[in-house]
Design an enzyme around this catalytic site. Structure first.
Site, PDB file in Angstrom:
ATOM      1  N   ASP A  12      47.990  31.181  51.152  1.00  0.00           N
ATOM      2  CA  ASP A  12      47.016  31.913  50.357  1.00  0.00           C
ATOM      3  C   ASP A  12      45.671  31.196  50.488  1.00  0.00           C
ATOM      4  OD1 ASP A  12      46.252  33.965  48.404  1.00  0.00           O
ATOM      5  OD2 ASP A  12      45.983  32.284  47.024  1.00  0.00           O
ATOM      6  N   GLU A  14      41.549  30.892  48.639  1.00  0.00           N
ATOM      7  CA  GLU A  14      40.545  31.247  47.643  1.00  0.00           C
ATOM      8  C   GLU A  14      39.193  31.161  48.328  1.00  0.00           C
ATOM      9  OE1 GLU A  14      41.420  32.495  44.900  1.00  0.00           O
ATOM     10  OE2 GLU A  14      43.524  31.869  44.869  1.00  0.00           O
ATOM     11  N   GLU A  61      31.672  35.518  39.833  1.00  0.00           N
ATOM     12  CA  GLU A  61      32.885  36.314  39.676  1.00  0.00           C
ATOM     13  C   GLU A  61      34.095  35.619  40.310  1.00  0.00           C
ATOM     14  OE1 GLU A  61      29.327  39.056  39.930  1.00  0.00           O
ATOM     15  OE2 GLU A  61      30.101  37.355  41.070  1.00  0.00           O
ATOM     16  N   HIS A  66      39.212  31.759  40.167  1.00  0.00           N
ATOM     17  CA  HIS A  66      39.952  30.557  40.591  1.00  0.00           C
ATOM     18  C   HIS A  66      39.483  29.252  39.944  1.00  0.00           C
ATOM     19  CE1 HIS A  66      36.481  29.923  43.169  1.00  0.00           C
ATOM     20  NE2 HIS A  66      36.783  30.935  43.977  1.00  0.00           N
ATOM     21  N   HIS A 162      43.901  31.701  39.437  1.00  0.00           N
ATOM     22  CA  HIS A 162      44.386  31.761  40.808  1.00  0.00           C
ATOM     23  C   HIS A 162      44.194  30.385  41.460  1.00  0.00           C
ATOM     24  CE1 HIS A 162      44.307  36.355  41.561  1.00  0.00           C
ATOM     25  NE2 HIS A 162      44.422  36.105  40.266  1.00  0.00           N
ATOM     26  N   ASP A 167      49.697  29.881  44.145  1.00  0.00           N
ATOM     27  CA  ASP A 167      50.004  31.265  44.504  1.00  0.00           C
ATOM     28  C   ASP A 167      50.919  31.330  45.728  1.00  0.00           C
ATOM     29  OD1 ASP A 167      48.449  31.978  42.408  1.00  0.00           O
ATOM     30  OD2 ASP A 167      46.893  32.993  43.567  1.00  0.00           O
TER      31      ASP A 167
END
Length: 239
Positions: A12, A14, A61, A66, A162, A167
């Protein structure tokens, strides 16, 4: 759907945010990569995790999602510094990600920014998208990671923000459930007292299950329905 026994890397990312017009990755960058290894349908404990200093500020945002800030990333390596280490980790593996085109799009964009003639990640590894799998399994339903955890009984209560590694770990559990269910069975021979099994054996004092047989009218109705189906297709459910 069955998972193979080959080496699988669930990963994953970010990012600094997402482009709202044009390619979702354009003008943005990766700030975290997390990946875990599965071999023979077992998490090996081997993982890859790194924070990355991007070449731009992080959108507010994205920080709300995260929690990673520009200040935190100030002393972290840039992507080019960790590229080879990540390539070595995923070498020869099948990659698994949720909404994989999001992550692979960002990976390919990082490759492009390095200025080298690097192949796209899908040319290096086979990529499996668990979101696409979930849509086939649960058509018309929401299939984000939190909902899949709830659907499969996976505890994600510690996921307040997150995080790429967290994740990836959660997604690995979801992927194993989606591709075969039981994942914790370990068998051994002899008198090994460490043998573990997720199989629950029922006791001898359990209640006898009541068997309800179809009536003659119900059997007749069943055969009539099969006759109707048989006019359009082969029927394999004949009594």
């Amino acid at each position: 759907m069955k998972a193979t026994n080959q080496r699988i890397i669930v990963f994953d990312t970010e990012t600094t945010g997402m482009n709202k017009a044009g390619p979702h990755y354009e003008g943005h960058g990766i700030v975290e990569i997390g990946a875990v290894e599965i071999i023979d349908r077992k998490l090996t404990g081997n993982s890859f995790h790194v924070y990355i200093k991007p070449d731009r500020t992080i959108d507010p945002e994205a920080i709300a999602v995260h929690g990673i800030t520009d200040e935190f990333l100030r002393d972290k390596p840039v992507y080019a510094d960790i590229h080879q280490e990540f390539m070595d980790f995923i070498d020869g593996a099948e990659l698994v990600a949720h909404n994989a085109s999001f992550d692979t799009g960002f990976m390919d964009y990082e490759f492009h920014k390095m200025g080298a003639n690097i192949a796209k990640i899908e040319d290096i590894c086979h990529v499996t998208d668990t979101l696409a799998m979930a849509k086939r399994l649960f058509p018309g339903k929401r299939n984000n990671l939190d909902i899949l955890c709830s659907r499969y009984g996976i505890d994600n209560s510690h996921r307040t923000l997150h995080g790429a590694l967290l994740d990836a770990e959660i997604l690995a559990d979801v992927y194993l459930m989606m591709t075969g269910g039981q994942t914790s069975l370990r068998l051994s021979s002899g008198n090994d007292s460490t043998t573990e099994s997720s199989i629950r054996h029922l006791g001898n004092n359990r209640k006898v299950l009541k068997v309800i047989y179809a009536s003659a009218d119900e059997l007749t109705a069943h055969q009539d329905r099969l006759d109707l189906i048989g006019k359009k297709a082969d029927v394999i459910w004949r009594l």
